[in-house]
Design a protein around this motif. Structure first.
Motif, short mmCIF file in Angstrom:
data_model
loop_
_atom_site.label_atom_id
_atom_site.label_comp_id
_atom_site.label_asym_id
_atom_site.label_seq_id
_atom_site.Cartn_x
_atom_site.Cartn_y
_atom_site.Cartn_z
N GLU A 25 0.85 -1.22 0.12
CA GLU A 25 0.13 -0.04 0.06
C GLU A 25 0.83 1.29 -0.01
O GLU A 25 0.60 2.23 -0.58
CB GLU A 25 -0.87 0.05 1.28
CG GLU A 25 -2.09 -1.10 1.03
CD GLU A 25 -2.77 -1.17 2.39
OE1 GLU A 25 -2.46 -0.57 3.40
OE2 GLU A 25 -4.01 -1.73 2.36
N ALA A 29 0.99 4.07 -3.29
CA ALA A 29 0.51 5.34 -2.96
C ALA A 29 1.52 6.20 -3.38
O ALA A 29 1.60 7.33 -3.98
CB ALA A 29 0.31 5.37 -1.48
N SER A 50 -6.62 13.40 -4.97
CA SER A 50 -7.55 13.63 -3.86
C SER A 50 -6.94 13.63 -2.47
O SER A 50 -5.62 13.28 -2.46
CB SER A 50 -8.75 12.64 -3.63
OG SER A 50 -8.00 11.44 -3.38
N ASP A 51 -7.42 14.07 -1.61
CA ASP A 51 -6.73 14.47 -0.26
C ASP A 51 -6.42 12.91 0.27
O ASP A 51 -5.40 12.77 0.82
CB ASP A 51 -7.82 15.06 0.89
CG ASP A 51 -7.84 16.69 0.82
OD1 ASP A 51 -7.19 17.22 0.04
OD2 ASP A 51 -9.01 17.17 1.04
N GLU A 52 -7.42 12.10 0.03
CA GLU A 52 -7.01 10.55 0.49
C GLU A 52 -5.82 10.12 0.13
O GLU A 52 -5.02 9.45 0.39
CB GLU A 52 -8.12 9.87 0.20
CG GLU A 52 -9.41 10.07 1.11
CD GLU A 52 -10.36 11.41 0.77
OE1 GLU A 52 -10.01 11.55 -0.60
OE2 GLU A 52 -11.11 11.80 1.49
N GLU A 53 -5.80 10.31 -1.24
CA GLU A 53 -4.53 10.00 -2.21
C GLU A 53 -3.40 10.74 -1.77
O GLU A 53 -2.06 9.75 -1.66
CB GLU A 53 -4.62 10.23 -3.48
CG GLU A 53 -5.89 9.28 -4.27
CD GLU A 53 -5.93 9.80 -5.83
OE1 GLU A 53 -6.12 8.76 -6.61
OE2 GLU A 53 -6.35 10.86 -6.12
N ASP A 55 -2.77 12.18 1.33
CA ASP A 55 -2.45 11.38 2.52
C ASP A 55 -1.79 10.01 2.42
O ASP A 55 -0.80 9.81 3.21
CB ASP A 55 -3.69 11.32 3.44
CG ASP A 55 -4.47 12.51 4.03
OD1 ASP A 55 -3.66 13.46 3.81
OD2 ASP A 55 -5.54 12.53 4.41
N ALA A 56 -2.31 9.30 1.67
CA ALA A 56 -1.77 7.92 1.53
C ALA A 56 -0.02 8.16 0.85
O ALA A 56 0.75 7.45 1.44
CB ALA A 56 -2.51 6.95 0.71
N ARG A 77 0.87 21.51 -0.34
CA ARG A 77 -0.52 21.27 0.25
C ARG A 77 -0.83 22.78 1.02
O ARG A 77 -1.93 23.25 1.03
CB ARG A 77 -0.94 19.84 0.97
CG ARG A 77 -0.97 18.90 -0.18
CD ARG A 77 -0.87 17.42 0.80
NE ARG A 77 -2.51 17.32 1.07
CZ ARG A 77 -2.80 16.35 1.67
NH1 ARG A 77 -2.19 15.51 2.10
NH2 ARG A 77 -4.39 16.02 1.77
#
Length: 130
Positions: A25, A29, A50-53, A55-56, A77
């Protein structure tokens, strides 16, 4: 193709595979962001992920022991959140500084590959079986 190449390809092409380990993971990422940054630039990658991507990706770089890459993304960011894109001069400066900062952390694909292989060597159980 060796184990590391198989894991790398699985991360790059399959997002880590059907049952990824934490290492899969993290690598997937980081590779997602790296690929986007190499294609359109770091600022463009940050703007379009995206924010999730993001963050990952930040977490992936930290897990791979490349905290400078994680911080480079976090800095972009923060600048965007502070309105850097609202001013042409600030946006241009951010584009240049983000490239420089990321390149200082990840000079090229080989640098990311080396970080991955080092982590694979110290924590092979973090990756799904090949």
């Amino acid at each position: 193709m060796d184990q590391a190449d198989t894991i790398w390809n699985r991360a790059a092409l399959e997002g880590g595979g059907p049952t990824p380990g934490v290492g899969d993971e993290a690598l997937a990422a980081a590779l997602r962001l790296h690929s986007s940054a190499m294609s359109g630039g770091v600022l463009d990658a940050v703007q379009h992920m995206s924010d999730e991507e993001l963050d990952a990706a930040e977490g992936g770089y930290r897990w791979l022991h490349v905290p400078a890459a994680s911080e480079a993304i976090a800095a972009v960011r923060r600048e965007i959140a502070a309105g850097a894109l609202d001013d042409h001069d600030r946006a241009s400066a951010l584009e240049l500084s983000s490239e420089d900062r990321y390149a200082a952390a990840i000079e090229d694909d080989a640098a990311l590959d080396n970080a991955f292989r080092a982590r694979l060597g110290t924590d092979p159980d973090a990756f799904a079986a090949v």
